[in-house]
Design a protein around this motif. Sequence first.
Motif, PDB file in Angstrom:
ATOM      1  N   ALA A 351       0.835  -1.206   0.000  1.00 29.02           N
ATOM      2  CA  ALA A 351       0.000   0.000   0.000  1.00 29.02           C
ATOM      3  C   ALA A 351       0.867   1.252   0.000  1.00 29.02           C
ATOM      4  O   ALA A 351       0.577   2.227  -0.707  1.00 29.02           O
ATOM      5  N   TRP A 352       1.944   1.217   0.795  1.00 23.53           N
ATOM      6  CA  TRP A 352       2.831   2.388   0.824  1.00 23.53           C
ATOM      7  C   TRP A 352       3.492   2.593  -0.536  1.00 23.53           C
ATOM      8  O   TRP A 352       3.613   3.741  -0.994  1.00 23.53           O
ATOM      9  N   CYS A 353       3.911   1.518  -1.174  1.00 26.35           N
ATOM     10  CA  CYS A 353       4.537   1.640  -2.493  1.00 26.35           C
ATOM     11  C   CYS A 353       3.581   2.332  -3.476  1.00 26.35           C
ATOM     12  O   CYS A 353       3.984   3.245  -4.217  1.00 26.35           O
ATOM     13  N   PHE A 354       2.318   1.906  -3.484  1.00 28.48           N
ATOM     14  CA  PHE A 354       1.364   2.541  -4.393  1.00 28.48           C
ATOM     15  C   PHE A 354       1.182   4.014  -4.053  1.00 28.48           C
ATOM     16  O   PHE A 354       1.235   4.884  -4.938  1.00 28.48           O
ATOM     17  N   CYS A 355       0.955   4.314  -2.770  1.00 30.59           N
ATOM     18  CA  CYS A 355       0.727   5.706  -2.364  1.00 30.59           C
ATOM     19  C   CYS A 355       1.958   6.568  -2.632  1.00 30.59           C
ATOM     20  O   CYS A 355       1.829   7.728  -3.064  1.00 30.59           O
ATOM     21  N   ALA A 356       3.148   6.017  -2.390  1.00 33.71           N
ATOM     22  CA  ALA A 356       4.367   6.789  -2.600  1.00 33.71           C
ATOM     23  C   ALA A 356       4.614   7.056  -4.082  1.00 33.71           C
ATOM     24  O   ALA A 356       5.019   8.160  -4.468  1.00 33.71           O
ATOM     25  N   ILE A 357       4.373   6.050  -4.926  1.00 31.68           N
ATOM     26  CA  ILE A 357       4.547   6.246  -6.374  1.00 31.68           C
ATOM     27  C   ILE A 357       3.518   7.253  -6.883  1.00 31.68           C
ATOM     28  O   ILE A 357       3.838   8.149  -7.666  1.00 31.68           O
ATOM     29  N   ALA A 358       2.261   7.114  -6.438  1.00 30.16           N
ATOM     30  CA  ALA A 358       1.204   8.031  -6.871  1.00 30.16           C
ATOM     31  C   ALA A 358       1.518   9.458  -6.445  1.00 30.16           C
ATOM     32  O   ALA A 358       1.435  10.402  -7.255  1.00 30.16           O
TER      33      ALA A 358
END
Length: 526
Positions: A351-358
């Motif tokens: 979830a953090w990877c998605f939020c950080a990339i976004a």
Amino acid sequence: MMLDVYSCASGDRRHLGSVSPSEVLEGLQELGVYSILRPDKNSNLYIDDSPIPTESESAFWEWSPGFYSGRVTVEVVSPTSYQPKTYFFDVAPDQKKIDKAQFANYLQDIADYLPDYLLGSEPAKTGLGGKSPLVSLWVAYTRLKANADAYLRGLQMIRERPITRLKYLRDRVNIYQAKKIDAATISGLRSNPALLEALSQRREKTHENSSLVRDTRVNVPFHDPSVDNPPNRLILQQILEVARHAAWLRSQLSNYQSRPSDTETDVRKSLPRRLAFLDRFVRKLRQITTSEPFSIISMQTTRGSGLNAVSANPVYYRSHKLGMEILKKGVSELTFGEMQHLSSTWRIYEAWCFCAIAAGFEKSYPDYQWSLNKQRKYTDCMLEGKKGNTRIRLYDQLVCPSLENANSYGYMSISRERRPDFVIEYETPDTRNFICVDAKYRVSQQGLLDAMSSAHIYQNSLKLDGKPPIACCLVAPHVKNVNVLSQQRYWEEYQVACFAMGDKTDVDILLATVMLKFGQLDEDIN
């Protein structure tokens, strides 16, 4: 009663610490192995409502937290104690992967961008509150259990001292019993001239003269104390709503289905205790509503006067506020006010990877118009940026159907259905290309080498408009054990790689690397 906990990481028991009821024991870690000394052989241990089995003659409970990090509720139930003793264990993430401060930063970043992505059913909790339209079974249950006892105590206090208001009534009573008359009473006397004449005599003759009057009753006003008033109606309506909410929770838990997993806690073990709690709670609410004052209150619609009266009374106000907390939906922010169940650590990392990339895309390309779309078909979430005829899209958990059956975005798999963690797509008027990114919560050499198989599978099986991805990569908290996989030479030659993604600096490097692959590393990037 102190609880003694021992670490068994090295095979021998090492005393980790002692904890008192309502206190927090730190020093535990996900996937650790622990022994908890039994206070007596008749006591039972529950971790987040799940029973911890042990041999009847054993002096210890043996327990190992799964893939989760946060505060865990521990209860010891003894036949000699009316209430269970409650303790808390603070479980840290695997230090080989990420440290505690890093994990806290992940939680904050997710809460700032997509707080719903924090929610799960693992025993570990963190401070998470606020509200949103999201309907979550575990958020609803956690809020009800956290507030149930105080809510019931408040209702009991209301039962003992309910708000009463004088209710205006009229009745025909004997003239000698009349304590108050009004204009309506005088008007009624006009139809009884004999009684009116008797009343006009001197007081000492009234009894004598009135004995000749056939009807000595008069219509008089009076006020009767009543609990059937707006504040009590408002509380009753809320009790019934809370009861319906608890019944819905019980129905959902009774029919709850989960697939066994090696990386997620099986919550089915906790269901018998949770269902028993809901049964007790609903039964107590029923007892309250069927006893005074609530049993004699009408169900008329209440207006602002009910809420105003509730707000002005401390007992009513607190009870009503607790009921509102029980009924509140969703989460929106990290907080110290309440605790909610988290997802597993590997899901938190994803979830953090998605939020950080976004968030990184929005920061690096401020001249694009960005929109975030949740719960769309074929993807859990999609971020889209538009600038003229150019599009950048980030898909989370994109479903690529099997056997050349393309989804609505044009993606398909030539073999079985595939679901990469993230797909980054770059579209111009001339072409569309994409790169697959898989997040792996692992750092060992063997673990990452095994995980690289997903990059090769996506490279060979996924298609967009008949074309494969231009590259596929993994991201992990760090890649110290597989440095060769993160080299630019490796990426350019084989179109696969494994990049470090442990903080926001790593995110910036990843985005620059990905966009360079698309041939778009230019002045658009800050």
